[in-house]
Design a protein around this motif. Structure first.
Motif, PDB file in Angstrom:
ATOM      1  N   UNK A  18       0.812  -1.214   0.000  1.00  0.00           N
ATOM      2  CA  UNK A  18       0.000   0.000   0.000  1.00  0.00           C
ATOM      3  C   UNK A  18       0.843   1.260   0.000  1.00  0.00           C
ATOM      4  N   UNK A  19       0.497   2.214  -0.855  1.00  0.00           N
ATOM      5  CA  UNK A  19       1.246   3.463  -0.946  1.00  0.00           C
ATOM      6  C   UNK A  19       1.220   4.230   0.368  1.00  0.00           C
ATOM      7  N   UNK A  20       0.032   4.460   0.919  1.00  0.00           N
ATOM      8  CA  UNK A  20      -0.076   5.260   2.137  1.00  0.00           C
ATOM      9  C   UNK A  20       0.641   4.594   3.299  1.00  0.00           C
ATOM     10  N   UNK A  21       0.495   3.282   3.402  1.00  0.00           N
ATOM     11  CA  UNK A  21       1.112   2.554   4.513  1.00  0.00           C
ATOM     12  C   UNK A  21       2.638   2.608   4.424  1.00  0.00           C
ATOM     13  N   UNK A  22       3.142   2.413   3.210  1.00  0.00           N
ATOM     14  CA  UNK A  22       4.603   2.441   3.060  1.00  0.00           C
ATOM     15  C   UNK A  22       5.153   3.855   3.255  1.00  0.00           C
ATOM     16  N   UNK A  23       4.439   4.846   2.742  1.00  0.00           N
ATOM     17  CA  UNK A  23       4.896   6.228   2.922  1.00  0.00           C
ATOM     18  C   UNK A  23       4.896   6.623   4.390  1.00  0.00           C
ATOM     19  N   UNK A  58      14.133  12.402  -0.483  1.00  0.00           N
ATOM     20  CA  UNK A  58      13.120  11.986  -1.456  1.00  0.00           C
ATOM     21  C   UNK A  58      11.718  12.127  -0.870  1.00  0.00           C
ATOM     22  N   UNK A  59      10.842  12.776  -1.624  1.00  0.00           N
ATOM     23  CA  UNK A  59       9.458  12.968  -1.166  1.00  0.00           C
ATOM     24  C   UNK A  59       8.496  11.982  -1.818  1.00  0.00           C
ATOM     25  N   UNK A  60       8.872  11.438  -2.978  1.00  0.00           N
ATOM     26  CA  UNK A  60       8.005  10.501  -3.715  1.00  0.00           C
ATOM     27  C   UNK A  60       6.625  11.119  -3.953  1.00  0.00           C
ATOM     28  N   UNK A  61       6.611  12.428  -4.190  1.00  0.00           N
ATOM     29  CA  UNK A  61       5.348  13.168  -4.236  1.00  0.00           C
ATOM     30  C   UNK A  61       4.501  12.835  -5.459  1.00  0.00           C
ATOM     31  N   UNK A  64       1.002   8.019  -6.962  1.00  0.00           N
ATOM     32  CA  UNK A  64      -0.424   7.999  -6.621  1.00  0.00           C
ATOM     33  C   UNK A  64      -0.938   6.577  -6.391  1.00  0.00           C
ATOM     34  N   UNK A  65      -0.191   5.572  -6.871  1.00  0.00           N
ATOM     35  CA  UNK A  65      -0.634   4.182  -6.739  1.00  0.00           C
ATOM     36  C   UNK A  65       0.471   3.292  -6.204  1.00  0.00           C
ATOM     37  N   UNK A  66       1.591   3.235  -6.931  1.00  0.00           N
ATOM     38  CA  UNK A  66       2.664   2.297  -6.591  1.00  0.00           C
ATOM     39  C   UNK A  66       3.558   2.855  -5.489  1.00  0.00           C
ATOM     40  N   UNK A  67       3.765   2.117  -4.416  1.00  0.00           N
ATOM     41  CA  UNK A  67       4.646   2.596  -3.350  1.00  0.00           C
ATOM     42  C   UNK A  67       6.104   2.576  -3.801  1.00  0.00           C
ATOM     43  N   UNK A  68       6.939   3.466  -3.263  1.00  0.00           N
ATOM     44  CA  UNK A  68       8.347   3.517  -3.675  1.00  0.00           C
ATOM     45  C   UNK A  68       9.097   2.246  -3.279  1.00  0.00           C
ATOM     46  N   UNK A  69       9.991   1.837  -4.169  1.00  0.00           N
ATOM     47  CA  UNK A  69      10.803   0.648  -3.917  1.00  0.00           C
ATOM     48  C   UNK A  69      12.158   0.987  -3.301  1.00  0.00           C
ATOM     49  N   UNK A  70      12.470   2.279  -3.268  1.00  0.00           N
ATOM     50  CA  UNK A  70      13.702   2.736  -2.638  1.00  0.00           C
ATOM     51  C   UNK A  70      13.478   4.154  -2.135  1.00  0.00           C
ATOM     52  N   UNK A  71      14.412   4.650  -1.341  1.00  0.00           N
ATOM     53  CA  UNK A  71      14.338   6.031  -0.880  1.00  0.00           C
ATOM     54  C   UNK A  71      15.744   6.498  -0.546  1.00  0.00           C
ATOM     55  N   UNK A  72      15.942   7.814  -0.408  1.00  0.00           N
ATOM     56  CA  UNK A  72      17.295   8.338  -0.307  1.00  0.00           C
ATOM     57  C   UNK A  72      17.301   9.772   0.195  1.00  0.00           C
ATOM     58  N   UNK A  73      18.486  10.213   0.558  1.00  0.00           N
ATOM     59  CA  UNK A  73      18.787  11.623   0.720  1.00  0.00           C
ATOM     60  C   UNK A  73      19.896  11.942  -0.275  1.00  0.00           C
ATOM     61  N   UNK A  92      18.355   3.514   0.431  1.00  0.00           N
ATOM     62  CA  UNK A  92      18.045   2.110   0.702  1.00  0.00           C
ATOM     63  C   UNK A  92      17.140   1.539  -0.378  1.00  0.00           C
ATOM     64  N   UNK A  93      17.423   0.317  -0.779  1.00  0.00           N
ATOM     65  CA  UNK A  93      16.468  -0.603  -1.379  1.00  0.00           C
ATOM     66  C   UNK A  93      16.192  -1.664  -0.320  1.00  0.00           C
ATOM     67  N   UNK A  94      15.219  -2.489  -0.576  1.00  0.00           N
ATOM     68  CA  UNK A  94      14.953  -3.575   0.371  1.00  0.00           C
ATOM     69  C   UNK A  94      16.164  -4.489   0.534  1.00  0.00           C
TER      70      UNK A  94
END
Length: 208
Positions: A18-23, A58-61, A64-73, A92-94
């Motif tokens: 879920x996008x909201x849950x992961x965000x 990263x804001x991943x703004x 709207x549907x797919x949750x991000x698979x990675x994130x960063x500064x 990070x990636x998983x």
């Protein structure tokens, strides 16, 4: 406090459905660590380049549907953004942690930067064998640098120069199971050492 220690929970954020849950998990669990890293390493780059650097978490703004698979500064010498410039990242990636220097397709001068790197391929010989290179910031995969010298390295840089969607990343990938074993001090030393090694390549990129 500059303590940043990675945990299994950090990497498992990318398994949450879920996008909201992961965000929400990203915001609560990982972003505070990125904020700390942003403060520490923007000061590091400002001191070591002579230009004022700014952190960009990263804001991943646009999602709207797919949750991000990675994130960063990311770190760049521009307050309003980083994608149009060569930039440094911790993220990070998983599967792993990454500490990289990147030029992505949005950079309008990437052709010139590729030419400068092609003229200084020997700079990559200074990097240790545990560095990796990649031509796609959207993919978790990368090629060990010691397997890529110089043919594949040359091919990636030519693609960066000649292909609109061409990209280039170089740095270190640390598997999640290794990253969670690092103490805060060990991780911060590793990140700084990685950036120390990447700065000469960055200076070639920008022609400095």
């Amino acid at each position: 406090m500059n303590n940043v220690q990675w945990t299994t929970e950090d990497f498992q954020v990318f398994l949450i459905n879920g996008l909201d849950e992961r965000m929400e998990a990203l915001t609560q669990i990982i972003r505070p660590k990125f904020q700390t890293l942003g403060e520490v390493f923007s000061a590091y780059f400002s001191a070591n380049t002579g230009d004022e650097f700014f952190p960009h978490i990263a804001k991943h703004a646009r999602r709207t549907v797919n949750p991000p698979k990675d994130s960063w500064v990311a770190f760049a010498p521009y307050k309003r953004g980083y994608k149009s410039l060569p930039h440094f990242q911790i993220g990070l990636w998983e599967s792993h942690l990454f500490i990289v220097l990147a030029i992505i397709y949005e950079a309008p001068e990437k052709g010139e930067m590729a030419e400068r790197l092609l003229a200084h391929l020997d700079a990559f010989d200074e990097l240790s064998e545990n560095f990796v290179i990649s031509g796609d910031h959207m993919s978790p995969s990368a090629v060990p640098l010691d397997e890529a010298r110089h043919e594949q390295l040359n091919q990636l840089l030519v693609r960066l120069r000649d292909v609109k969607k061409g990209e280039f990343l170089v740095g270190r990938h640390i598997p999640a199971e290794e990253a969670i074993k690092l103490s805060s001090d060990e991780f911060m030393r590793l990140a700084e050492e990685t950036f120390d090694n990447l700065l000469p390549i960055y200076h070639h990129m920008i022609g400095k």
